[in-house]
Scaffold this motif. Sequence first.
Motif, PDB file in Angstrom:
ATOM      1  N   UNK A   1      -2.565   9.433   6.836  1.00  0.00           N
ATOM      2  CA  UNK A   1      -2.441   9.438   5.887  1.00  0.00           C
ATOM      3  C   UNK A   1      -1.012   9.417   6.444  1.00  0.00           C
ATOM      4  N   UNK A   2      -0.291   8.234   6.146  1.00  0.00           N
ATOM      5  CA  UNK A   2       1.835   8.487   6.480  1.00  0.00           C
ATOM      6  C   UNK A   2       2.103   7.919   5.774  1.00  0.00           C
ATOM      7  N   UNK A   3       4.003   8.290   6.275  1.00  0.00           N
ATOM      8  CA  UNK A   3       4.871   7.441   5.195  1.00  0.00           C
ATOM      9  C   UNK A   3       5.179   6.436   6.633  1.00  0.00           C
ATOM     10  N   UNK A   4       6.079   5.562   6.440  1.00  0.00           N
ATOM     11  CA  UNK A   4       7.131   4.608   7.471  1.00  0.00           C
ATOM     12  C   UNK A   4       8.108   4.387   6.790  1.00  0.00           C
ATOM     13  N   UNK A   5       9.456   4.401   7.934  1.00  0.00           N
ATOM     14  CA  UNK A   5      10.545   4.019   7.412  1.00  0.00           C
ATOM     15  C   UNK A   5      11.045   2.958   8.061  1.00  0.00           C
ATOM     16  N   UNK A   6      11.132   1.939   7.474  1.00  0.00           N
ATOM     17  CA  UNK A   6      11.763   0.202   8.649  1.00  0.00           C
ATOM     18  C   UNK A   6      10.072  -0.292   9.114  1.00  0.00           C
ATOM     19  N   UNK A   7       9.277  -0.642   8.086  1.00  0.00           N
ATOM     20  CA  UNK A   7       7.992  -1.224   8.734  1.00  0.00           C
ATOM     21  C   UNK A   7       8.230  -2.646   9.131  1.00  0.00           C
ATOM     22  N   UNK A   8       9.120  -2.481  10.422  1.00  0.00           N
ATOM     23  CA  UNK A   8       8.652  -4.126  10.359  1.00  0.00           C
ATOM     24  C   UNK A   8       7.828  -5.197  10.977  1.00  0.00           C
ATOM     25  N   UNK A   9       8.313  -5.880  10.137  1.00  0.00           N
ATOM     26  CA  UNK A   9       7.306  -7.089  10.270  1.00  0.00           C
ATOM     27  C   UNK A   9       6.307  -7.409  11.946  1.00  0.00           C
ATOM     28  N   UNK A  10       5.075  -6.830  11.984  1.00  0.00           N
ATOM     29  CA  UNK A  10       4.446  -7.408  13.199  1.00  0.00           C
ATOM     30  C   UNK A  10       3.449  -7.366  13.045  1.00  0.00           C
ATOM     31  N   UNK A  11       2.354  -7.166  13.717  1.00  0.00           N
ATOM     32  CA  UNK A  11       0.857  -8.492  13.792  1.00  0.00           C
ATOM     33  C   UNK A  11       0.106  -7.366  12.494  1.00  0.00           C
ATOM     34  N   UNK A  12       0.366  -6.132  12.348  1.00  0.00           N
ATOM     35  CA  UNK A  12       0.141  -4.808  11.797  1.00  0.00           C
ATOM     36  C   UNK A  12      -0.063  -4.842  10.029  1.00  0.00           C
ATOM     37  N   UNK A  13       1.534  -6.032   9.707  1.00  0.00           N
ATOM     38  CA  UNK A  13       1.903  -5.557   8.281  1.00  0.00           C
ATOM     39  C   UNK A  13       2.493  -7.331   7.971  1.00  0.00           C
ATOM     40  N   UNK A  14       1.950  -7.762   6.340  1.00  0.00           N
ATOM     41  CA  UNK A  14       2.120  -8.694   6.506  1.00  0.00           C
ATOM     42  C   UNK A  14       3.200  -9.254   6.090  1.00  0.00           C
ATOM     43  N   UNK A  15       4.714  -8.240   5.768  1.00  0.00           N
ATOM     44  CA  UNK A  15       6.327  -8.511   5.790  1.00  0.00           C
ATOM     45  C   UNK A  15       6.589  -7.087   6.112  1.00  0.00           C
ATOM     46  N   UNK A  16       7.663  -6.920   6.054  1.00  0.00           N
ATOM     47  CA  UNK A  16       8.595  -6.061   6.410  1.00  0.00           C
ATOM     48  C   UNK A  16       8.769  -5.782   5.251  1.00  0.00           C
ATOM     49  N   UNK A  17       9.239  -3.914   5.217  1.00  0.00           N
ATOM     50  CA  UNK A  17       9.497  -2.809   4.015  1.00  0.00           C
ATOM     51  C   UNK A  17      10.067  -2.434   4.697  1.00  0.00           C
ATOM     52  N   UNK A  18      11.190  -1.968   3.445  1.00  0.00           N
ATOM     53  CA  UNK A  18      11.720  -0.625   4.071  1.00  0.00           C
ATOM     54  C   UNK A  18      11.637   0.728   4.156  1.00  0.00           C
ATOM     55  N   UNK A  19      10.132   0.627   3.280  1.00  0.00           N
ATOM     56  CA  UNK A  19       9.523   2.288   3.249  1.00  0.00           C
ATOM     57  C   UNK A  19       8.187   2.060   2.642  1.00  0.00           C
ATOM     58  N   UNK A  20       6.854   2.174   3.405  1.00  0.00           N
ATOM     59  CA  UNK A  20       5.536   1.900   3.424  1.00  0.00           C
ATOM     60  C   UNK A  20       5.126   3.404   3.627  1.00  0.00           C
ATOM     61  N   UNK A  21       4.188   3.384   2.423  1.00  0.00           N
ATOM     62  CA  UNK A  21       2.886   3.663   3.061  1.00  0.00           C
ATOM     63  C   UNK A  21       1.735   3.740   3.835  1.00  0.00           C
ATOM     64  N   UNK A  22       0.873   3.817   5.043  1.00  0.00           N
ATOM     65  CA  UNK A  22      -0.280   3.592   5.387  1.00  0.00           C
ATOM     66  C   UNK A  22      -1.568   5.100   4.941  1.00  0.00           C
ATOM     67  N   UNK A  23      -2.968   4.207   4.791  1.00  0.00           N
ATOM     68  CA  UNK A  23      -4.135   5.058   4.589  1.00  0.00           C
ATOM     69  C   UNK A  23      -4.751   4.581   5.513  1.00  0.00           C
ATOM     70  N   UNK A  24      -5.759   5.045   6.016  1.00  0.00           N
ATOM     71  CA  UNK A  24      -6.894   4.423   6.240  1.00  0.00           C
ATOM     72  C   UNK A  24      -8.441   5.515   6.528  1.00  0.00           C
ATOM     73  N   UNK A  25      -9.045   5.760   6.583  1.00  0.00           N
ATOM     74  CA  UNK A  25     -10.745   6.144   6.090  1.00  0.00           C
ATOM     75  C   UNK A  25     -11.708   5.760   6.886  1.00  0.00           C
ATOM     76  N   UNK A  26     -12.472   5.846   7.095  1.00  0.00           N
ATOM     77  CA  UNK A  26     -13.559   5.305   8.060  1.00  0.00           C
ATOM     78  C   UNK A  26     -14.648   6.494   7.968  1.00  0.00           C
ATOM     79  N   UNK A  27     -16.361   6.224   7.948  1.00  0.00           N
ATOM     80  CA  UNK A  27     -17.023   6.840   9.009  1.00  0.00           C
ATOM     81  C   UNK A  27     -18.336   6.273   9.151  1.00  0.00           C
ATOM     82  N   UNK A  28     -18.574   7.046  10.615  1.00  0.00           N
ATOM     83  CA  UNK A  28     -19.865   6.348  11.366  1.00  0.00           C
ATOM     84  C   UNK A  28     -21.041   7.177  11.329  1.00  0.00           C
TER      85      UNK A  28
END
Length: 390
Positions: free
Chosen positions: A240-267
């Motif tokens: 989990x994490x916090x991003x300041x200026x999550x600029x639009x790129x291949x990983x995010x649909x639109x740019x956002x001034x502040x954003x949260x990221x979360x990921x989970x997985x199990x093999x």
Amino acid sequence: MKKILGMIAAGALCYAAGAQTMTLTNTFGGDYDDVATSDMITFSRFDDKGTDEDLKNPADDDVFSPSAIAGDRLQFDFVSAKFDGRLRLRLQTPALGSGGWNTGGGNGKGDAPLIYFQGYARFIPVEYVAFGFGNQYFLKTTLGGAYLPAAADVPAWGRMIRSGLSVTGKIPVGLTLTGSFSPTGKLDNMDNLGFDFGIDWLIANAVSIGATFQNVTSEKAFTSGVFAGLKAVDNLTLNAGFVWNAAENDFFYKSSKTALQFSAGYTFVDAGFGLYLDLISGLSNEYINSDGDTEEYTDDGVPFQAMVRATVNVTEAISLSLESIVKSMLGAEDTVVQAYPYIKYKLPHNFGTFKAGVRLNFQDQPGTEMDGLKSFSFPISWEYKIISKK
């Protein structure tokens, strides 16, 4: 040709330097996840010339225009006691459509074959220090907590080193420190200096805590990310994490001034099954434009993205996967959905891995005729090793 000769020369140099590991891998096909800028065969709902008439003319709704490309990726990886690096050469044909070679979307410029080189090399004089240079460091040095298991990748804001001249220092307590310099213009402009810094701390092999600070001298492009990840449980990813200026790129649909990221997985190793989830969401309808000013989306939408991937190993040679991505502006009727089932087959006699699938793209965009299926494509690739020394 010069780039190909350069890769051969680099390989010879690494061999002479006593590289402990060398791998030369080639991937041929059309798959925008790995090889090219688009999939090998694509059927678009209209002719992709991007004009207003194409978007508004209902008569084009049921017309799917085909196009095709082919690409090749030649990659050389090397590791020795004092040097490591990766050199990658990518080639791609122009897009061939129903009207012949793609004319560049009606702009009169026309498409040309793509030829570009990416890579880095590092000198490691002592065990805990490395000096590097390159225009792309890939995932060599990233924050442990920024990894996206569904995408099997790390966004730009989670990469401690992206390009340029770099230095990496490691402290035996699990601490990694990085700094890099990648200027983008005249050095008398602070916005062009491209200074990046990163810190990542793996505590007792149980928890990863880190942060990146990119373009720190720029008022327009400064980006930062702070992440934490659980590493104590085998086969489990929880970040989990916090991003300041999550600029639009291949990983995010639109740019956002502040954003949260979360990921989970199990093999589930014994069952040969894996399930992975990535979430990225803006915290408001604000974003930072190219001038460094804060603006708001006119529809008050908040960017949101979710990706799920499930993978099952049918046999030792065959695996099946299903990826699904939802990209949306929360609070506004603007949604993109992608479904992508594919198969990987390990060819006998070490002839590499064949990958194929079908990618379906759906879109709901108010004000246009773009409801429903927008395009479908067929990613196809074959990856094999030419040289492997371990």
